[in-house]
Structure formats: C-alpha cells, structure tokens
Design an enzyme around this catalytic site. Sequence first.
Site, mmCIF file in Angstrom:
data_model
loop_
_atom_site.group_PDB
_atom_site.id
_atom_site.type_symbol
_atom_site.label_atom_id
_atom_site.label_comp_id
_atom_site.label_asym_id
_atom_site.label_seq_id
_atom_site.Cartn_x
_atom_site.Cartn_y
_atom_site.Cartn_z
ATOM 1 C CE LYS A 1 -0.664 0.125 5.036
ATOM 2 N NZ LYS A 1 0.143 1.329 5.251
ATOM 3 C CB THR A 2 3.887 2.341 1.871
ATOM 4 O OG1 THR A 2 3.290 2.046 3.132
ATOM 5 C CG2 THR A 2 4.689 3.624 1.997
ATOM 6 C CG ASP B 1 -0.833 4.794 4.845
ATOM 7 O OD1 ASP B 1 -1.470 3.813 4.430
ATOM 8 O OD2 ASP B 1 0.322 4.706 5.309
ATOM 9 C CD GLU B 2 -1.904 1.765 8.287
ATOM 10 O OE1 GLU B 2 -2.947 1.094 8.295
ATOM 11 O OE2 GLU B 2 -0.775 1.245 8.260
ATOM 12 C CD GLN C 1 -3.249 -4.897 8.178
ATOM 13 O OE1 GLN C 1 -2.224 -4.761 8.843
ATOM 14 N NE2 GLN C 1 -3.253 -4.777 6.864
ATOM 15 N NE ARG D 1 1.620 -7.610 10.925
ATOM 16 C CZ ARG D 1 1.307 -6.871 9.863
ATOM 17 N NH1 ARG D 1 2.166 -5.970 9.431
ATOM 18 N NH2 ARG D 1 0.192 -7.055 9.196
#
Length: 660
Positions: free
Chosen positions: A27-28, A204-205, A235, A591
């Site tokens: 995504k980044t 973002d997020e 998330q 993770r």
Amino acid sequence: MLNSQQQKAVTYTASPLLVLAGAGCGKTRVITEKMAHLVNTGACPVERIFAITFTNKAAKEMSERAAALVKGGERIRISTFHALGLKILQQEITHTPYHAGFSILDASETQKIIKDLLPSGIKKEVVNQLQWQISGWKNAGLAPTQTESSVPMAIELYQHYLDHMQHINAMDFDDLILQSLWLLQQNETVRKRWQSHIGYLMVDEYQDTNASQYQMLRALMGNGDHLTCVGDDDQSIYGWRGAQPENLQLLQQDFPSLKVQKLEQNYRSSSTILEAANAVVQNNPHPFEKKIWSDLGTGDAIQILVYDSPEAEAEAIVTDIMFHHRVSQLPYTDFAILYRSNHQAKLFEQQLRSHNLPYQMSGGRSFFDYTEIKDMMAYLRLLVNPRDNAAFLRVINTPKRGIGLQSVKHITGAAAKQKMTFLQAAQSPHIAAGLTPAVQKKLAHFCHLIKQHQKMKGRPNDIANSLFKQLDFVNWVNINANNKVAKISKVKLVKDCLKWIEALSKNKASNLDELMNYLSLQTSNDEEEGEPGIRMMTLHAAKGLEFSQVYMVGVEEGILPHRNSIADDEDNGGEQGVEEERRLMYVGMTRAMNNLRISYIKKRKSRFGEDESGPKGASRFLDEIPHELAAGHPGVKKSEADQKEQSQQNFDAIMAMLKE
C-alpha cells in the site's frame, strides 16, 4: 514493476478511490507511486499534493520515499492528522478564540487540569473516567451541547474544561483535530481556502480514522474527486481510541462516485500463513470481500505450542530462538516475540537477559516522559505562551529557588481573584507585596529570567542554551540524581535534548514557536531505540512491520481475545469487541514472513487471582485455523510427549553447540 491491481490504483484519478490493501500488499508503494503519477502526468503540482498518515515515523518514511521517487517530492505535504490540524490552526489562528503560541499539553497535564476543575476529594479512577469520556466526545467531534452522559457533572465539566483551556491558551492532542474541524465547519472562508490548497489528498491507514478525523477529511474535500484512501478493514485494531472501521462504508455513502480497488497479492508471507490468517479473519463480517494470496511458496506449517506454565513458555521460546539462530544462521533481528499486553514481556526479558541475548523492546518509556525533559519543555512553553499556567507551576521552583508551596498558593489564589494568568500575578507588585522580602526577591529574579528570554532574539537553540545555562540546569540535575548511574543518564538526557534543539534550529524551526510546535507532536517513540536484536512488542505496536520468524505468545482465552472485550460484548449483546481482537490476531499472524509459532498455557494463573475472569487455555481463534495448516493444533489430539521430545531435542542441540 507494479502488479495489475496496484497499477489501477496508481493511475485512477477520475473519482474518489478507496484502495482496500491487504496486509503486505504494497500500500505504501501505491501511495508514493501515485504521487509520482500525479506529478509526471501534470494532474497535480507537487506542492498541492497532501498525504495523511497516523505516526510521525510513517510520515517520515513516506517523505523519504517520495523525495527519492518524485522530482520535488520533498515539497509534498506529508503529515499526521494532528500535524495537519496544528498547521491549519497556526495559519488561521486569528479566526479562532486562541492566540498565537498556544501550548499543547500532554495527557498527564490535562488530567491535572481536570482534577483541579473538580470538587476536592474526587477519586483518581473517576478523574480517569472523566478524562476518557471527554477524549471520546472530542474524537466523535461533539461539542458539550451535543453530548449525553449518565456520569454526573461530565457534560458540565467538559464545558468548563474547554473554557479553561481557552483561557490559558492551551490545547490537548484531541483539540488539534477538534478545533481545526470546528473552524473548517463554521468558517466558510477558511474552509474554501484550505480546499483550494489541496490539489490531491491521500490518506494512509484509513481504517484507523475516528469520527472527528473523518469529518475533518470531509470538510477539506468538499465535493471534490481528488481523493485516495488506502486501508484494510481487517487491520482496524484501534477501536479503544475511537477508530471506526465503518468509515469505509461512510466513504461510499458520502462519495457516491467512489471506486473501490482491492490489493490482494501479498509480498511478505508464505501461502500457509496467509491461508490461516484469512481463515481466522473471515469469521468477522466484511463490507468488502477480499482474500490476500501469495506466490512465495507454501512454506512451513504453523507451529502451535502448549506449555504448562508461563515460565516454561518463556524458557522454551528463547531456547528455540537460540537453536534456530545457530542452526539456520539467522540474525537475531529476524526474530520477533509478539504479545497482547506489555505485562507479558517480563518473563521473556528475564530469559533473554539470562542468556545474554540482544533484544529490543518497543513501547518503552518515551524520551519526553522523563522528568528533566518535561521540565525543559515547560520552560520553553512558558516563553512562547505566558498564559500557560501548567508550565508556570512546573518550573516556578525547578530548580529549587526557595519559592515554597504557600507562596505559590498565594500567587495562584490572587491570580484567580484578579482573573490573571499565574505569570501575570507573579509579576504584579501588589500581589508580590503579600510575600516575604526573601521570596519577593527570588520571584522577581525568576520573572526577569523569563521576560529576558521572551525578548531575546536569535535561533531557538541560542535562547534555550542561554536559559538553561543561567539556570545552571545541568549542574542541578547532576546534584539531585540519586546515584552515579542516574547522574550520568540524567545529565546525558539534558545534553541530548539541547543537541536535538540545536539540530532542529538548523532545519525545522526558525523561532521558538515553530520549535515548540514540532516538539509538542513528538510524544512517543517513533524512532527505534537500543541495539539491534530480537524484537519484543505488543501486537498493536507490530502493525506495519514484518519479521522472518514470529512467536505469538499467550494466545489464550481471556488474553487474546482480551477478557475486557469478551465482557463488553456480553454486556452489550454484541460481538464488536471480539471482532476487533480477531483482527488483532490477524495482524499478528500476517507479520510473519517464513515461520509462525503460536503458543498458549494450559492453565494460567490470573494476574488478578484465581477467578473466573482469568485466562482459560487455548484461544477460540486457534480453533479457526484449519487443522491441516498447523502442527500441534489444539483441535487435533496429538501426543504431548512428541512436543516435549522435540523441545528437548532443540535444547540438547543448542547446549551441545554451546559446549563446542
């Protein structure tokens, strides 16, 4: 080298876009590549691109990527919501009831203000509850007239609190969003000016936004199409601080032309780990369906391990890390121990120390939590904002200068009667006349010191160095430390702070106002600390990170899901608390890149005694992992002796290597 889903997300600009980005799906990269696309195609000038994220660290990393990828990328406005709110308030301060140079107070300072506004004798738990309630109302974007509460005096206290903060020209962190939101909503001129500043906005997020942040976003956008939000409903793990995953659906309601683009190819984890994580989180409701996948290979089965006691769990896991470090030649930085709550870390830390293994704990004490740093910040705040009563009280007798509690009470009492700030009262000859000649002299010296440095010209570090030199602050800290170790660490803290101020004065702050605004936002450990080693952190802190070898520990009913979430759901007849805990489980699992080991205790003693609310064995989430993906699955009756034998083999192997 973008995949087809990423390419579509990068190039689409015809209408508002929601990018549903699964864990590890890049995504980044999509955000920074979209910045480059906007600039390279001429769709938006670089200085009119704005991006919002949730931590200073994430903003810094995104800025570095943008600068490397986009010509002029260093001019892209990348910040947190709080930093953007602060920027709006700074530039539009004349349109607010505040004055330039307002202070930003931390949670401990605002708690003291709330306590002082309440009748004497109120218990600390009640003060905490009221502080939490006020923060909740602010996160929801509510004014006192819009609130309801069963707690006596809560609404009245909220109004008194807002009035008092305005009187002392101070804000808390929630105010940076709330006050800028109210300004945008109530002042059309300001709102249109900021809407014209923003050529394209990326968030973002997005799943972590609360109600006031969403309303702020809505006010900044108006009816524009120049918006991309990137997030993952699976998330969303910050409901306890107001985050609303339903904002994903609100976006669709408020922007009818919204396009949804999914990112489902994961570039981090093996397919076994992803299949297991998908299987767990699919038990939650989903407004948007997606399923992340990977072509990185099947990988090893997930290991689910059961232990007789927390001590046995810690010992076995640290031994296992040592074994894999030696046998597989993996660096210690490849390993992470993840837990639900910080109190679970103690036994693992003891084991790591006993074996002299390098480790790094996240979520430790912030640089800004130390008393000496708080004292220094209070002095600088008072220079910038003479109305800051909290700063005055903190520094009036720091270092000790013989102005006792009774003298301070005289000043503050007179200030209340005369409707003055504490510093104004301290400078009043009439009020000072009520003090002894010795105290008058010391008070006059203090006031002169403050006034002298308020008028002083020069860079922020010149002013700070002059102030703390005249205070003999380093020497005072040294003398008052309890022992030699404390002397060294505390003096180093002060010197490090002065060095940091000097560095900021060169590239981020040309005056004290800018310096304090920057420092006020640095309230948590966004930077990594300590030597590289095995990472230890909560599941919340692990979000956004990745590790080759992950150990999720204490995955038990009552811990994950947390007993409070279970109780809240039972009280409210819903499932929201457990759903968020399930998303936390999903975050922890995703993770892991190559190996995931999940452990639990058969029967753990509760931290609160042997009662029914204590942890009760394997978490329900382990039952949601397909049996075929996990060795040692609690739903499969395997011989406990097999597991003990494997643990013993690992232990014997590592001991043999250590003897070589």
